[in-house]
Motif scaffolding. Sequence first.
Motif, PDB file in Angstrom:
ATOM      1  N   UNK A 202       0.907  -1.285  -0.192  1.00  0.00           N
ATOM      2  CA  UNK A 202       0.036  -0.029   0.091  1.00  0.00           C
ATOM      3  C   UNK A 202       0.810   1.280  -0.086  1.00  0.00           C
ATOM      4  N   UNK A 203       0.064   2.423  -0.292  1.00  0.00           N
ATOM      5  CA  UNK A 203       0.693   3.399  -0.159  1.00  0.00           C
ATOM      6  C   UNK A 203       0.777   4.023   1.235  1.00  0.00           C
TER       7      UNK A 203
ATOM      8  N   UNK B 122      -7.526   5.615  -0.300  1.00  0.00           N
ATOM      9  CA  UNK B 122      -6.424   6.590  -0.169  1.00  0.00           C
ATOM     10  C   UNK B 122      -5.119   6.120  -0.355  1.00  0.00           C
ATOM     11  N   UNK B 123      -4.823   4.841   0.328  1.00  0.00           N
ATOM     12  CA  UNK B 123      -3.614   4.146   0.195  1.00  0.00           C
ATOM     13  C   UNK B 123      -3.548   2.954  -0.894  1.00  0.00           C
ATOM     14  N   UNK B 124      -4.324   3.318  -2.051  1.00  0.00           N
ATOM     15  CA  UNK B 124      -4.213   2.416  -3.134  1.00  0.00           C
ATOM     16  C   UNK B 124      -4.186   3.344  -4.521  1.00  0.00           C
TER      17      UNK B 124
ATOM     18  N   UNK C  13      -1.846  -1.431  -6.806  1.00  0.00           N
ATOM     19  CA  UNK C  13      -2.802  -2.525  -7.319  1.00  0.00           C
ATOM     20  C   UNK C  13      -2.286  -3.506  -8.221  1.00  0.00           C
ATOM     21  N   UNK C  14      -1.173  -2.906  -8.957  1.00  0.00           N
ATOM     22  CA  UNK C  14      -0.377  -3.650  -9.901  1.00  0.00           C
ATOM     23  C   UNK C  14       0.541  -4.710  -9.230  1.00  0.00           C
TER      24      UNK C  14
ATOM     25  N   UNK D 178      -6.711   3.918 -11.951  1.00  0.00           N
ATOM     26  CA  UNK D 178      -7.290   4.643 -10.773  1.00  0.00           C
ATOM     27  C   UNK D 178      -8.114   5.775 -11.390  1.00  0.00           C
ATOM     28  N   UNK D 179      -8.970   5.707 -12.672  1.00  0.00           N
ATOM     29  CA  UNK D 179      -9.210   6.559 -13.517  1.00  0.00           C
ATOM     30  C   UNK D 179     -10.068   7.664 -12.533  1.00  0.00           C
TER      31      UNK D 179
END
Lengths: 131, 353, 390
Positions: free
Chosen positions: A111-112, B51-53, B58-59, B146-147
């Motif tokens: 995660x970020x 917000x943390x993605x 995801x990749x 994340x369009x």
Amino acid sequence: MSGITARYWREMPQRYRGEAGKSLSTGKVFFPPRLVEPGNGNRRFKPVKLEYTGELLTFTIIRVAPSGFEKQSPYAIGIIELKGGGRITTQITDIPVENVKIGMKVRVEFRKINDDGHEGIHLYGYKVVPE
Amino acid sequence: MPKEPKVGIIGYGSYIPRYRIKLEEIAKVWGADAVAYKRGLMLYEKSVPAPDQDVITMSVEAARRAIVRAGINPIDIGAVYVGSESHPYAVKPTGTTVAEAIGATPAIHCADMEFACKAGSEGMFVSYGLVKAGLIKYGLGIGADTSQGAPGDALEYSASAGAAAFLFGAKNVLATVDYTTSFMTDTPDFWRRENAHYPSHGGRFTGDPAYFRTSLGCAKMLFEASGMKPQDFRFCVFHQPNGKFPCRVAEMCGFTKKQYETGLLTPWLGNTYSGASPMGLTAILDVAKPGDKIFMVSYGSGAGSDGFVYTVTDAIKGKAKLAPQTHPQLHENKFYLDYGTYAKFRGKIRTAG
Amino acid sequence: MREVAVVGVGVNKWGELWEKSLRDIFVEAALKAMDDADVSKIDALYVGCMAPGLFVGQEHLASLLADYLGQCPIPAARVESACASGGLAFRTAWMDVALGLHDIVLAGGVEKMLDVDGGGATYALATAADQEWEGYNGATFPGLYAMIANAYQKKYRISYDKFRDQLAHVAVKNHDNGLLNPNAQYHMKLTLDAVKNATMVADPLRLFDCSPITDGAASVILCPVEIAKKKFRKHKIIEVIGTGAATDTIALHDREDFTYLKATEIAAQQAYKMANVFPKDIDLAEVHDCFTIAEICVTEALGFFKPGKGGEAAASGVTALDGKMPINTSGGLKSKGHPVGATGIAQIVELTEQLRGEAGKRQLKDPRVGLAQNMGGSGGSTIVHILKSL
């Protein structure tokens, strides 16, 4: 937080891939890896990867966040004992904070974690989600 | 002459965030007619990244799932191509972070792809090509987005988040690539200028002269190249900007609902852009059986389509259960957001600092 | 080794000192201690300060403060051990005098925390945790102590309501004591309900479970007992009879038992042994109640109460001013304030005033032996001192 680039880059093996050290003396897993084992002075370790599932030992819900994390609050953060050994402190995400419980089984995801301001680098790492 | 090894997909993985917003919730804010949207575009809800993605996280997760299914050592991956129109950096590759996180560095070729919604199939195409040419052992092609649609714009009802990753190789192939085609023209139906926050589009121009002309053009080439007919395929998957377009284009090609429904995710997922038709393919592979033929045509504005014909092999057996499958991710463990939280998550609210 | 005495103490009103700089508040407290001891010249200076670089952008602090105290060219050093910086500065000054290097030594502590905003202060304090493996992922200090609290409740199987009550009792008791301390940041009586309904900071810790952000300084003067007996007859002589210091893992997750403050127990055992006293001999203790849960765990590690019984002790009044084992007669960090570097020194000031019989309205009846426990981070360092009136 500016000027974090080198510090961030250096820890990628741990933050991205969970690289740890396993004591050849006691079999204990150290994350991050250490040069010397507390207690017995052992200096021989073999590189291992953290197993990415574990159990939540304790946690809290942060409602007053430090700079950089303000927009994420409230967030749950806890200490996780990983299945193959090693412990991490990180956020429990993808779950309503009121549902987090000690003892719950969790899985590590990439995660970020934060951003270095508006123009600095993105800071990635590990969080856990309910198993 | 020794028989050339059949190159194809050896592992695949998808990743869908858990958050959703219902179409009614968006329509309510903008005074739009939700019923008309649902009927007209077959859109019910869409995924929203936490917000943390982002495309990188995801990749990585989709790639890890593909690696688990392939059962390979990631250090042997020779190339990673991530296709997206929402790479987290304007300058700095997505692929290097993905490669680092899956443990595939440093002997690896890497480039980020961008071609509106077609960037994912491009990454697949190039990975496949390099393996087939014998330049690399394994290639990793990823479509992820994340369009963002501008608040209140028609795109806001569909723009969503997800990732699909495919590992290509020549051994233990679970779906061979039998034919590929590509169809390109300069058709400005959708774009985002440098420094613009949200994309712009040509309204109804995105339909017939863009999506349909290009997808059908590519499909026709693929039928000709393969000498196959719609009845020869068990599954088909097209780019799916909404629920309606892919059904229409499939039917125009002669496919039936039974053939396209498995790979049709958009009504409940939204448009994952570069991830759209690749995500559909993962849903198909989750249920495919040896011998099944799959017809895939992607589409990216600007405009172009990539076409693939796959044949599923015996190696598919037991693969699906090795990692989270696509339809369960789509329909289970969902959290619904209100518009305010969604706007906060997506950075649509201007804040201090 | 020489025996060491505390012969001067100084602390001013703590709080949000908008008009004063770090050097102002340090020098004011230092001068007060020097006046209390009746000295105009010191031989060396040790100052505890955790993060002047982050809070006010100033490093090279010891020289600056020696200069503004008018004491150059004496040797001076800043001592840092997060929130235990003051305690460690006192121990360093004690070593200096005990070893015979200098005779009149000032141990001070200071932190100017309100020059940064709330997020900035939370961040600066969080640097006392493991930055890479706790702080990076969003851990805060209230958060770490909250994790200790949740682990404590689970370990000792206390119901949430009962546990929440015990925590609140610590806050209420310390605020009651603070009402009697003119230098405390908060003169505010708390009720159990007010504590239990305050804004949540990190579950289960609410606003009044947390020590505040404070500007403040404190100073003490040390000298050999022998010299004190000859030259410093103004006050009762207070001797440092025990000192102990220990470390533990800085990251909470590396500890076997999150509720057990090992460094505190080890430092206390060292001090008890040196002073030749036992926990039952201690008449009062100033302990590091940065959060209500901390006071509970600390009083257990010091040997005052059995593990799992620290909360009950607070709830039953044992630790109150008129209880059997008064804890934090000054009001503690909770109500007196917690300017991190100054806290450990202020604890020594409180013990000295109590043991001298100069503690005003909060004066205990004839205490002889007092203990101070000052802790860094989530328990990664602890300094313990035992003082006795001669």
